[in-house]
Design a protein around this motif. Structure first.
Motif, short mmCIF file in Angstrom:
data_model
loop_
_atom_site.label_atom_id
_atom_site.label_comp_id
_atom_site.label_asym_id
_atom_site.label_seq_id
_atom_site.Cartn_x
_atom_site.Cartn_y
_atom_site.Cartn_z
N MET A 166 114.44 -35.22 -40.95
CA MET A 166 115.29 -36.26 -41.12
C MET A 166 115.58 -36.56 -39.10
O MET A 166 116.59 -37.82 -38.81
CB MET A 166 117.33 -35.77 -41.40
CG MET A 166 117.11 -35.16 -42.34
SD MET A 166 117.05 -36.64 -43.91
CE MET A 166 116.98 -35.72 -45.29
N GLY A 167 115.03 -35.64 -38.62
CA GLY A 167 115.38 -36.36 -37.12
C GLY A 167 114.37 -36.03 -36.45
O GLY A 167 112.94 -34.98 -36.75
N PHE A 306 122.81 -40.10 -36.09
CA PHE A 306 121.81 -41.10 -35.51
C PHE A 306 121.37 -40.47 -34.17
O PHE A 306 120.15 -40.43 -33.99
CB PHE A 306 121.94 -42.64 -35.28
CG PHE A 306 121.26 -43.43 -34.94
CD1 PHE A 306 119.96 -43.92 -35.66
CD2 PHE A 306 120.46 -43.65 -33.59
CE1 PHE A 306 118.79 -44.37 -35.21
CE2 PHE A 306 119.08 -44.91 -33.23
CZ PHE A 306 119.19 -44.98 -34.03
N ARG A 307 122.27 -40.62 -33.01
CA ARG A 307 121.83 -40.17 -31.93
C ARG A 307 120.69 -38.42 -31.67
O ARG A 307 120.07 -38.77 -31.50
CB ARG A 307 123.01 -39.80 -31.19
CG ARG A 307 122.51 -39.38 -29.47
CD ARG A 307 123.45 -39.49 -28.44
NE ARG A 307 124.83 -39.58 -28.60
CZ ARG A 307 126.30 -39.90 -29.15
NH1 ARG A 307 126.65 -40.92 -29.51
NH2 ARG A 307 127.15 -38.64 -29.64
N ARG A 308 121.55 -37.49 -33.20
CA ARG A 308 120.71 -36.15 -33.00
C ARG A 308 119.58 -36.65 -33.59
O ARG A 308 118.49 -35.77 -33.32
CB ARG A 308 121.96 -35.89 -34.08
CG ARG A 308 123.28 -35.04 -32.76
CD ARG A 308 123.74 -34.44 -34.59
NE ARG A 308 123.24 -33.41 -34.46
CZ ARG A 308 124.18 -32.34 -35.09
NH1 ARG A 308 124.90 -32.66 -36.17
NH2 ARG A 308 123.38 -31.00 -35.17
N ALA A 309 119.42 -37.79 -34.38
CA ALA A 309 118.43 -37.54 -35.32
C ALA A 309 116.75 -38.55 -34.39
O ALA A 309 115.79 -38.22 -34.11
CB ALA A 309 118.42 -38.78 -36.25
N TYR A 310 117.26 -39.17 -33.24
CA TYR A 310 116.78 -40.16 -32.44
C TYR A 310 116.13 -39.69 -31.60
O TYR A 310 115.31 -39.73 -30.59
CB TYR A 310 117.17 -41.16 -32.32
CG TYR A 310 116.99 -42.77 -31.68
CD1 TYR A 310 115.65 -43.43 -32.24
CD2 TYR A 310 116.47 -42.62 -29.87
CE1 TYR A 310 115.24 -44.02 -31.30
CE2 TYR A 310 116.32 -43.94 -29.84
CZ TYR A 310 114.97 -44.17 -30.36
OH TYR A 310 114.26 -45.54 -29.62
N GLY A 314 117.93 -33.40 -29.56
CA GLY A 314 119.02 -33.69 -30.37
C GLY A 314 118.65 -32.65 -31.71
O GLY A 314 120.47 -32.50 -31.95
N LEU A 315 117.93 -32.27 -31.67
CA LEU A 315 118.57 -30.90 -32.76
C LEU A 315 117.95 -30.09 -32.04
O LEU A 315 116.83 -29.57 -31.70
CB LEU A 315 117.98 -31.03 -33.93
CG LEU A 315 118.95 -32.54 -35.32
CD1 LEU A 315 117.99 -32.89 -36.16
CD2 LEU A 315 120.43 -32.01 -35.22
N ARG A 317 116.31 -25.35 -33.67
CA ARG A 317 115.09 -24.93 -34.77
C ARG A 317 117.10 -24.72 -36.06
O ARG A 317 117.10 -24.94 -37.36
CB ARG A 317 114.30 -23.95 -34.77
CG ARG A 317 113.89 -23.62 -36.03
CD ARG A 317 112.95 -22.89 -35.32
NE ARG A 317 111.78 -21.95 -36.38
CZ ARG A 317 110.67 -21.44 -36.62
NH1 ARG A 317 110.10 -22.56 -35.63
NH2 ARG A 317 110.97 -20.85 -37.66
N GLU A 318 117.70 -24.07 -35.22
CA GLU A 318 118.80 -23.60 -35.45
C GLU A 318 119.15 -24.45 -36.46
O GLU A 318 120.61 -23.94 -37.33
CB GLU A 318 119.16 -22.35 -35.09
CG GLU A 318 118.94 -21.55 -34.55
CD GLU A 318 117.43 -21.82 -33.35
OE1 GLU A 318 116.72 -21.28 -33.07
OE2 GLU A 318 117.76 -22.48 -32.11
N GLU A 319 119.55 -25.55 -35.91
CA GLU A 319 120.78 -26.65 -36.44
C GLU A 319 120.15 -27.36 -37.78
O GLU A 319 120.84 -28.25 -38.39
CB GLU A 319 120.91 -28.01 -35.49
CG GLU A 319 122.22 -26.69 -34.94
CD GLU A 319 122.27 -27.84 -33.25
OE1 GLU A 319 123.23 -28.14 -33.03
OE2 GLU A 319 121.20 -28.85 -33.03
N PHE A 320 118.73 -27.31 -37.66
CA PHE A 320 117.77 -28.32 -38.77
C PHE A 320 118.77 -28.17 -40.53
O PHE A 320 119.09 -28.94 -41.06
CB PHE A 320 116.47 -27.47 -39.00
CG PHE A 320 115.43 -28.05 -37.74
CD1 PHE A 320 116.30 -29.16 -36.96
CD2 PHE A 320 114.57 -27.90 -37.91
CE1 PHE A 320 115.34 -28.84 -35.92
CE2 PHE A 320 113.67 -27.80 -36.70
CZ PHE A 320 113.97 -28.26 -35.36
N ALA A 321 118.99 -27.03 -40.66
CA ALA A 321 119.29 -26.58 -41.90
C ALA A 321 121.00 -27.38 -42.15
O ALA A 321 121.71 -27.48 -43.19
CB ALA A 321 119.46 -25.21 -42.23
#
Length: 351
Positions: A166-167, A306-310, A314-315, A317-321
């Motif tokens: 998604m990001g 949206f900002r985190r994805a764009y 923005g993310l 690795r530990e935040e992906f899930a």
């Protein structure tokens, strides 16, 4: 109008964009190949959809009963049902694979979503599923655990779909991991890197409603495609390996806006592919048409996800899930798998 003049056949002839079909019945799989599809995806909702299908429901129930006779473990029974249902689709797409091995005719299986935090389990699933057919391709989420699984499967020369992307950060980290591991082990299995555009848009729409964010629906409508275009541009500019695969369509534009790219896009037959065939829109190259700067700026300003994805950073690795649209997508998979488990329990009680 002949088949060769149909919408997806013209897309195939006039552009490098390719159609995959998602979660089809056997009849839909055959029709999609006639229409121009090159490969197929399934996900953990597949058994639920087949059990509820008017055309395939009876066969799905027979497969379920056979799985119950083979094992007393409900989890193993669910896994066997999923495998046998998808095996029917593997056989439909096998002639395409035999025509161009490693380039088309793939059919994916994604296993028990309750095990998505266990990288070793996902590796074991992929190695077992591979025995179902030479055109099998594994589908594994881009989370911390999923990246560990993908890393372990590259030396196995396992064709793979890195899904639930998604990001931009998820895409970049997957591609750079693949480059590093493949360079070290010398194998370069087929890689398809998703962007789940429609589910991303669905999540943003719910956030906008929940938080009462004032934003034009015309601006919001473009959000997923904007991130997909940015991911595609980075993918091409950096010469990352593999092919980008669009997915999770929630509108016809989640296919038509990708036309003209070297992407493959997976969509459902009913409600998306069949509508595009019936409506037969003109084949227009849209992927290289960027959104105006003010549209991107408004999305960046008003919607944190949206900002985190764009943004590339923005993310983590530990935040992906735990990223909102990833959680939404997984919740759909859990619902589908739990439906299967419930049906298994009910059927055992009936037998």
């Amino acid at each position: 109008m002949s088949e060769s003049d149909g919408y997806f056949q013209r897309v195939k002839r006039l552009t490098p964009t390719r159609l995959w079909i998602n979660n089809p019945t056997v009849q839909e799989a055959r029709r999609s190949i006639e229409a121009g599809a090159v490969s197929c995806t399934t996900n953990p909702t597949y058994a639920m959809k087949m059990l509820q299908s008017e055309t395939d429901g009876r066969i799905a129930e027979q497969i379920l009963d056979e799985a119950l006779r083979q094992t007393e473990d409900d989890g193993q029974a669910a896994d066997r049902v999923q495998q046998q249902l998808v095996k029917r689709i593997l056989e439909v797409f096998l002639p395409l694979h035999e025509r161009e091995p490693g380039r088309q005719g793939f059919v994916s299986i994604q296993g028990d979503p309750h095990q998505d935090t266990d990288g070793e389990h996902m590796v074991d699933e992929a190695l077992r599923y591979r025995k179902l057919g030479k055109n099998f391709i594994t589908k594994i989420p881009v989370t911390d655990a999923g990246l560990h699984a993908l890393e372990a499967l590259i030396p196995e020369d396992m064709p793979m779909i890195a899904t639930e992307v998604m990001g931009i950060a998820q895409a970049v980290q997957t591609c750079e991991m693949y480059q590093r591991v493949s360079a070290a082990c010398g194998t370069r299995p087929p890689l398809y890197l998703t962007h789940i555009t429609g589910i991303f848009d669905q999540h943003l729409a719910s956030v906008v409603e929940r938080d009462d964010i004032r934003i034009s629906r015309d601006v919001l409508w473009q959000a997923g495609c904007i991130v997909a275009r940015r991911q595609y541009r980075l993918f091409k500019d950096r010469k990352y390996p593999g092919i980008m695969l669009g997915g999770g369509a929630r509108g016809l534009h989640h296919f038509t806006e990708m036309v003209g790219s070297e992407m493959h896009v997976t969509i459902n037959w009913k409600g998306t592919a069949d509508r595009l065939i019936d409506e037969d829109p003109p084949v227009v190259h849209r992927m290289d048409t960027p959104a105006p700067g003010y549209v991107v700026d408004e999305l960046l300003e008003k919607i944190p996800d949206f900002r985190r994805a764009y943004q590339e950073d923005g993310l983590s690795r530990e935040e992906f899930a735990d990223f909102g649209p990833v959680v939404l997508f997984r919740s759909m998979f859990l619902k589908g798998w739990d439906y299967l488990l419930t049906r298994i329990k009910e059927r055992r009680a009936e037998m």
